[in-house]
Design an enzyme around this catalytic site. Structure first.
Site, PDB file in Angstrom:
ATOM      1  N   SER A 162       1.844 -21.860 -18.027  1.00  0.00           N
ATOM      2  CA  SER A 162       0.957 -21.184 -18.959  1.00  0.00           C
ATOM      3  C   SER A 162       1.393 -19.746 -19.235  1.00  0.00           C
ATOM      4  O   SER A 162       2.476 -19.510 -19.754  1.00  0.00           O
ATOM      5  CB  SER A 162      -0.482 -21.266 -18.435  1.00  0.00           C
ATOM      6  OG  SER A 162      -1.403 -20.925 -19.430  1.00  0.00           O
TER       7      SER A 162
ATOM      8  N   LYS B 136       3.126 -26.012 -19.606  1.00  0.00           N
ATOM      9  CA  LYS B 136       1.752 -25.945 -20.090  1.00  0.00           C
ATOM     10  C   LYS B 136       1.710 -24.902 -21.205  1.00  0.00           C
ATOM     11  O   LYS B 136       1.518 -23.719 -20.972  1.00  0.00           O
ATOM     12  CB  LYS B 136       0.797 -25.571 -18.948  1.00  0.00           C
ATOM     13  CG  LYS B 136      -0.676 -25.906 -19.212  1.00  0.00           C
ATOM     14  CD  LYS B 136      -1.403 -24.842 -19.988  1.00  0.00           C
ATOM     15  CE  LYS B 136      -2.897 -25.094 -20.049  1.00  0.00           C
ATOM     16  NZ  LYS B 136      -3.622 -24.078 -20.832  1.00  0.00           N
TER      17      LYS B 136
END
Length: 436
Positions: A343, A368
């Site tokens: 992320s 992600k």
């Protein structure tokens, strides 16, 4: 449509066939057609519709009757259809379906017909209780094959709302990442003073089970769900202690929070004062967190260039770039990553790699690259919906792919995560070259 000339009697006015946009006659409303029972006397309905025609063209009414009869049959068909009421359970399902339909980033819906799914669900799923409705929503979301788009029951949504608003800290106080060797979860760091630290859990301990569920193959997202709960509730964790010598895990960037920017800035300032001329930034097992902090850390090392692109179903909609405030824009920099790098930490890695500012060392990252929003439903539940994607400055979509390192290291060749251990590793003659 009828064409031709129509003879008429002396006692009746001339009559011409209907033309588009103009009504030449209006049959009287028949009580049988308006019946709430849905039953229609077809003979009476046709007769009432034919009366004005017979009066206007007595010699040709049979020629007209076929069209009028067909109209009467059509009226009978429409009136006879029962109108089913929408139930409260169907409304809840439709709320969730509509929210995803409007906001979901992939308008192909993973190759599924989202409209047909709605029709199949309303037709085939029982939807006679709230539990069945929730099950139907989860079943619909599952076809998207997106682990980050999910359904939240009212209690879980309420708990998440409290955490986001700062009203309560609900969880055991653990930062976790994916173990690079076993597939189980590894403790990055316990929250200071939190339940996990008080229980003796330490950095690099392995998290084997959460409750009665093994962490083998478990995603970080699933683990986060299980580690949260109502305030005062309990969860049993099975831990395998880390046996190596104690080090200083604070030298790694464990996650991105609102305080990360200041912490990294102070650490960099201190290292420069000590005479450091090259740097290693360790974001292994960093599962992301506060997106703006990832952007700000990138700006400490870059004076110009894009940092990340935000794209939705219509293409790139926003760009974050460097702003000329870098503390260290030139010194050699290496970024340590692994499968637990995800992320916001992947945003940082992508920015430094694409700009040529740093070499990325380690394993391919988690992958992600999605952004979610939460939409509340009328019964207090909610759906978490993926609404956009991260792209690296080069326009690469990393979701489910991750960032490929410039220098690949097998798990066994990775440096220790503690400060003293890393220094010993770096001093060895066969240590891989991290810098370009």
């Amino acid at each position: 449509m009828l064409t031709g000339q129509y003879p008429h009697s002396a006692s009746a006015p001339p009559w011409s066939p209907p033309t588009a946009g103009r009504a030449q006659y209006r049959p009287q409303r028949n009580s049988a057609i308006a019946s709430t029972s849905g039953r229609v006397d077809l003979h009476e309905a046709i007769s009432s519709l034919l009366r004005p025609v017979r009066q206007g063209c007595v010699h040709h009414w049979q020629q007209v009757s076929c069209s009028v009869a067909a109209s009467a049959l059509a009226v009978a068909f429409v009136v006879a259809q029962p109108v089913a009421a929408i139930t409260n359970e169907q409304l809840i399902f439709l709320e969730a379906w509509r929210a995803i339909d409007r906001a979901y980033v992939d308008k192909s819906f993973n190759g599924q017909s989202w409209f047909r799914l709605r029709e199949r669900t309303l037709k085939n799923e029982p939807l006679s209780s709230r539990e069945e409705t929730y099950a139907a929503i989860r079943k619909a979301i599952a076809v998207l094959n997106d682990p980050f788009t999910r359904f939240l029951e009212p209690a879980r949504y309420q708990a998440l709302t409290k955490v986001n608003s700062g009203q309560a800290v609900i969880g055991v106080g653990l930062e976790v990442g994916a173990d690079q060797n076993t597939g189980s979860l590894t403790v990055i760091a316990p929250s200071a003073g939190g339940p996990a630290e008080r229980a003796g859990i330490r950095p690099l301990d392995k998290l084997l089970t959460i409750g009665d569920k093994s962490t083998q193959g478990m995603s970080l997202y699933e683990a986060g769900d299980l580690l949260q709960g109502a305030e005062g509730s309990e969860v049993t964790l099975t831990i395998q202690p880390h046996n190596s010598a104690k080090g200083d895990p604070a030298k790694t960037v464990a996650n991105f929070s609102k305080t990360t920017t200041d912490s990294v800035r102070e650490a960099l300032k201190g290292l420069k004062q000590e005479g450091a001329d090259r740097y290693v930034l360790d974001i292994r097992n960093n599962g992301g967190g506060f997106f703006p902090s990832g952007v700000e850390v990138a700006r400490m090392w870059m004076n110009s260039g894009d940092i990340v692109l935000i794209a939705d179903s219509k293409g790139v909609r926003d760009t974050y770039d460097a702003n000329g405030t870098a503390q260290e824009p030139k010194a050699p920099l290496a970024l340590l990553v692994n499968k637990g790098t995800a992320s916001a930490s992947e945003v940082l890695a992508g920015a430094l790699q694409d700009s040529g500012r740093a070499s990325v060392v380690g394993e391919t990252t988690y992958g992600k690259g999605l952004i979610q929003t939460i939409v509340g439903l009328s019964d207090g539940s909610a759906v978490v919906i993926t609404v956009a994607r991260y792209q690296t400055p080069a326009g690469v979509d990393i979701n489910n792919k991750g960032i490929t390192p410039d220098v690949k290291l097998a798990p066994a060749a990775m440096p220790p995560m503690d400060g003293p251990g890393f220094c010993r590793y770096a001093a060895e003659a066969d240590t891989p070259a991290f810098f370009k």
